[in-house]
Motif scaffolding. Structure first.
Motif, short mmCIF file in Angstrom:
data_model
loop_
_atom_site.label_atom_id
_atom_site.label_comp_id
_atom_site.label_asym_id
_atom_site.label_seq_id
_atom_site.Cartn_x
_atom_site.Cartn_y
_atom_site.Cartn_z
N GLY A 1 24.22 26.26 -28.53
CA GLY A 1 25.49 26.81 -28.08
C GLY A 1 25.36 27.73 -26.89
O GLY A 1 26.12 28.68 -26.73
N ARG A 2 24.39 27.42 -26.01
CA ARG A 2 24.12 28.25 -24.84
C ARG A 2 24.39 27.46 -23.57
O ARG A 2 24.30 26.24 -23.55
N ALA A 3 24.68 28.18 -22.49
CA ALA A 3 24.88 27.54 -21.19
C ALA A 3 23.53 27.06 -20.66
O ALA A 3 22.54 27.80 -20.72
N PRO A 4 23.43 25.83 -20.14
CA PRO A 4 22.16 25.32 -19.62
C PRO A 4 21.54 26.22 -18.56
O PRO A 4 20.32 26.36 -18.48
N GLY A 5 22.37 26.86 -17.76
CA GLY A 5 21.86 27.74 -16.71
C GLY A 5 21.29 29.04 -17.21
O GLY A 5 20.80 29.85 -16.42
N SER A 6 21.34 29.29 -18.53
CA SER A 6 20.85 30.56 -19.08
C SER A 6 19.35 30.56 -19.30
O SER A 6 18.78 31.58 -19.70
N VAL A 7 18.69 29.43 -19.06
CA VAL A 7 17.24 29.33 -19.26
C VAL A 7 16.57 28.91 -17.96
O VAL A 7 16.88 27.86 -17.40
N ALA A 8 15.66 29.75 -17.48
CA ALA A 8 14.92 29.45 -16.25
C ALA A 8 13.63 28.70 -16.59
O ALA A 8 13.10 28.81 -17.69
N LEU A 9 13.16 27.95 -15.62
CA LEU A 9 11.90 27.23 -15.74
C LEU A 9 10.86 27.89 -14.85
O LEU A 9 11.07 28.02 -13.64
N LEU A 10 9.75 28.32 -15.44
CA LEU A 10 8.63 28.85 -14.67
C LEU A 10 7.51 27.82 -14.70
O LEU A 10 6.87 27.62 -15.73
N PRO A 11 7.26 27.12 -13.60
CA PRO A 11 6.15 26.17 -13.57
C PRO A 11 4.82 26.93 -13.62
O PRO A 11 4.63 27.91 -12.89
N VAL A 12 3.92 26.48 -14.48
CA VAL A 12 2.61 27.13 -14.62
C VAL A 12 1.58 26.26 -13.91
O VAL A 12 1.24 25.17 -14.37
N SER A 13 1.11 26.77 -12.78
CA SER A 13 0.26 25.97 -11.90
C SER A 13 -1.22 26.27 -12.07
O SER A 13 -2.04 25.81 -11.27
N LYS A 14 -1.59 27.02 -13.10
CA LYS A 14 -3.02 27.34 -13.29
C LYS A 14 -3.84 26.05 -13.41
O LYS A 14 -3.40 25.08 -14.03
N THR A 15 -4.99 26.04 -12.76
CA THR A 15 -5.96 24.93 -12.67
C THR A 15 -5.51 23.80 -11.74
O THR A 15 -6.31 22.93 -11.42
N PHE A 16 -4.25 23.80 -11.31
CA PHE A 16 -3.79 22.77 -10.37
C PHE A 16 -3.93 23.28 -8.94
O PHE A 16 -3.74 24.46 -8.67
N ASP A 17 -4.22 22.39 -8.01
CA ASP A 17 -4.54 22.82 -6.66
C ASP A 17 -3.28 23.06 -5.82
O ASP A 17 -2.15 22.81 -6.25
N ALA A 18 -3.51 23.56 -4.62
CA ALA A 18 -2.40 23.89 -3.72
C ALA A 18 -1.55 22.67 -3.39
O ALA A 18 -0.33 22.78 -3.20
N ARG A 19 -2.17 21.50 -3.34
CA ARG A 19 -1.41 20.28 -3.04
C ARG A 19 -0.36 20.00 -4.12
O ARG A 19 0.77 19.62 -3.82
N ALA A 20 -0.74 20.22 -5.40
CA ALA A 20 0.21 20.02 -6.49
C ALA A 20 1.34 21.04 -6.44
O ALA A 20 2.50 20.72 -6.70
N VAL A 21 1.00 22.27 -6.09
CA VAL A 21 2.04 23.31 -5.98
C VAL A 21 2.98 22.97 -4.83
O VAL A 21 4.21 23.12 -4.95
N ARG A 22 2.44 22.47 -3.73
CA ARG A 22 3.30 22.10 -2.59
C ARG A 22 4.25 20.97 -3.00
O ARG A 22 5.42 20.94 -2.59
N GLU A 23 3.77 20.03 -3.80
CA GLU A 23 4.63 18.94 -4.27
C GLU A 23 5.76 19.49 -5.14
O GLU A 23 6.92 19.07 -5.03
N ALA A 24 5.42 20.45 -6.01
CA ALA A 24 6.44 21.07 -6.87
C ALA A 24 7.44 21.86 -6.04
O ALA A 24 8.65 21.85 -6.30
#
Length: 232
Positions: free
Chosen positions: A24-47
């Motif tokens: 019963g919550r608004a979809p915009g009430s939850v943020a997504l924090l991508p966790v990029s640990k162990t992934f390289d800069a190229r993967a972060v750039r893609e995200a």
């Protein structure tokens, strides 16, 4: 749909929306924090090309390795891993937010370094809601004293809310209990001056339960980036 990062992100966002609807919550009430640990800069750039701008990391040295080659993107780095006090200088230089603040001596070290740098920092207090020895966090009973210490002695730390990691269990009830405890702690200790509005809880394997229990931010790594390969 191909198994691309874009398709994985769309699937995660759909699951977040569905969990919000069940609660019963608004979809915009939850943020997504991508966790990029162990992934390289190229993967972060893609995200980042998909519109993501904040990234969670476990180690200050990994933030430093990625921050320079990605400096053109204006990203914000969020520390979610356990911090030693000797890393406070690195945090003051490179990090936009700390979600793993779990003791007063770390708060004091961050305060000194931030004061010297003329900066302030958003922080979440990490609470230990799981009995596992491998999990870090402040004892829930110590939260009032910690909040008082932060308000009185650490003006450079802007307390935004609480963070936890649930027990690693196949029992959904045990996982849910960890998230519920964090929400109840917030309800008990929030004040007008310190509303503790944010609850960072839920990862790739349990974020829907976390949303049902009141999470305002889920920390998603492998479900977005793919399987991790850890160095030996």
């Amino acid at each position: 749909m191909t198994d691309s990062m874009a398709s994985r992100l769309a699937a995660i966002e759909h699951r977040i929306s569905q969990a919000c609807q069940r609660a019963g919550r608004a979809p915009g009430s939850v943020a997504l924090l991508p966790v990029s640990k162990t992934f390289d800069a190229r993967a972060v750039r893609e995200a980042a090309a998909l519109g993501l701008r904040r990234f969670g990391e476990n180690k200050t040295q990994e933030i430093r390795q990625k921050a320079d080659p990605l400096a053109d993107l204006g990203l914000s780095w969020v520390m979610i891993g356990h911090l030693q006090t000797n890393k406070a200088k690195d945090v003051a230089r490179d990090v936009a937010e700390v979600q793993s603040l779990d003791r007063a001596d770390l708060a004091d070290a961050l305060q000194r370094r931030l004061h010297d740098a003329g900066r302030s920092l958003d922080v979440l207090v990490q609470i230990k809601t799981s009995p596992e020895p491998s999990k870090f966090g402040l004892d829930p009973e110590a939260l009032p004293q910690m909040l008082a210490h932060l308000q009185q002695h650490c003006p450079a730390l802007r307390v935004q809310g609480l963070m936890t990691m649930a027990v690693n269990s196949d029992d959904p009830a045990a996982v849910r209990a960890c998230f519920r405890r964090l929400r109840e702690l917030r309800e008990r200790h929030a004040t007008a001056a310190l509303p503790l509005a944010r609850l960072s809880m839920g990862m790739s394997g349990d974020f829907e339960i976390a949303i049902e229990e009141g999470s305002t931010e889920v920390r998603i790594g492998s479900a977005l980036f793919g399987a991790r390969s850890y160095p030996a």
